[in-house]
Scaffold this motif. Structure first.
Motif, PDB file in Angstrom:
ATOM      1  N   GLY A  36       0.281  -1.844   8.769  1.00 42.30           N
ATOM      2  CA  GLY A  36       0.819  -0.518   8.508  1.00 42.30           C
ATOM      3  C   GLY A  36       1.622  -0.502   7.224  1.00 42.30           C
ATOM      4  N   THR A  37       2.330   0.590   6.994  1.00 40.26           N
ATOM      5  CA  THR A  37       3.154   0.764   5.806  1.00 40.26           C
ATOM      6  C   THR A  37       4.584   0.370   6.124  1.00 40.26           C
ATOM      7  N   TRP A  38       5.185  -0.434   5.262  1.00 37.56           N
ATOM      8  CA  TRP A  38       6.559  -0.913   5.441  1.00 37.56           C
ATOM      9  C   TRP A  38       7.392  -0.590   4.205  1.00 37.56           C
ATOM     10  N   SER A  39       8.633  -0.201   4.419  1.00 41.38           N
ATOM     11  CA  SER A  39       9.610  -0.022   3.348  1.00 41.38           C
ATOM     12  C   SER A  39      10.541  -1.229   3.387  1.00 41.38           C
ATOM     13  N   TYR A  55      11.100  -1.253  -1.999  1.00 43.39           N
ATOM     14  CA  TYR A  55       9.680  -1.213  -2.312  1.00 43.39           C
ATOM     15  C   TYR A  55       8.888  -0.851  -1.066  1.00 43.39           C
ATOM     16  N   GLY A  56       7.656  -0.444  -1.293  1.00 45.24           N
ATOM     17  CA  GLY A  56       6.728  -0.175  -0.205  1.00 45.24           C
ATOM     18  C   GLY A  56       5.571  -1.147  -0.246  1.00 45.24           C
ATOM     19  N   VAL A  57       5.033  -1.452   0.923  1.00 47.97           N
ATOM     20  CA  VAL A  57       3.883  -2.338   1.020  1.00 47.97           C
ATOM     21  C   VAL A  57       3.004  -1.873   2.171  1.00 47.97           C
ATOM     22  N   LEU A  58       1.705  -2.070   2.022  1.00 49.91           N
ATOM     23  CA  LEU A  58       0.761  -1.759   3.077  1.00 49.91           C
ATOM     24  C   LEU A  58       0.203  -3.065   3.608  1.00 49.91           C
ATOM     25  N   ILE A  59       0.318  -3.267   4.901  1.00 54.14           N
ATOM     26  CA  ILE A  59      -0.279  -4.430   5.564  1.00 54.14           C
ATOM     27  C   ILE A  59      -1.538  -3.919   6.244  1.00 54.14           C
ATOM     28  N   GLN A  60      -2.673  -4.483   5.861  1.00 54.52           N
ATOM     29  CA  GLN A  60      -3.946  -4.005   6.381  1.00 54.52           C
ATOM     30  C   GLN A  60      -4.846  -5.189   6.678  1.00 54.52           C
TER      31      GLN A  60
END
Length: 128
Positions: A36-39, A55-60
């Motif tokens: 999912g998306t994490w801040s 920062y933002g990151v997408l875990i997929q």
């Protein structure tokens, strides 16, 4: 840019449902509840690095995706949420350790490798 590397170090949240060695052996990536998306908020507690970043990151499917191409991110989130990762840009890098929780929050610490000496903490919150 070293401070940006340190901040982005906390974004190394590659998730896998298997132990990293087992996943590599099987060449399998299993999505899990950390996708999912994490801040991520990064705070420097020691050293000359910038004080804080978000920062933002997408875990997929277990892989961390950062919208920029500035960093090389490697790492894993174990099935229990344990985070072990490294981020690098050029010869600068930082190690990240900590834990994500199934409730959508996490935290841990980071430390630079060689060169400039900094360390700090990070906090994560699921956004999506």
């Amino acid at each position: 840019m070293r401070a940006a590397i340190l901040a982005a170090a906390t974004l190394t949240l590659a998730a896998s449902g298997l132990d990293p060695a087992e996943a590599a052996r099987r060449k399998v990536q299993v999505p899990n509840s950390y996708d999912g998306t994490w801040s991520i908020e990064v705070i420097t507690t020691d050293g000359p690095c910038d004080r804080a970043y978000r920062y933002g990151v997408l875990i997929q499917k277990g892989e961390a995706r950062y919208p920029g191409s500035d960093f090389t991110i490697t790492g894993r989130v174990a099935t229990n949420g344990a985070v072990r990762a490294t981020i690098a840009r050029g010869s600068d890098s930082a190690n990240v350790v900590g834990r994500l929780g199934r409730q959508g929050y996490g935290n841990g610490t980071w430390t630079t490798n060689g060169g400039i000496s900094c360390r700090g903490q990070w906090n994560a919150e699921r956004r999506g």
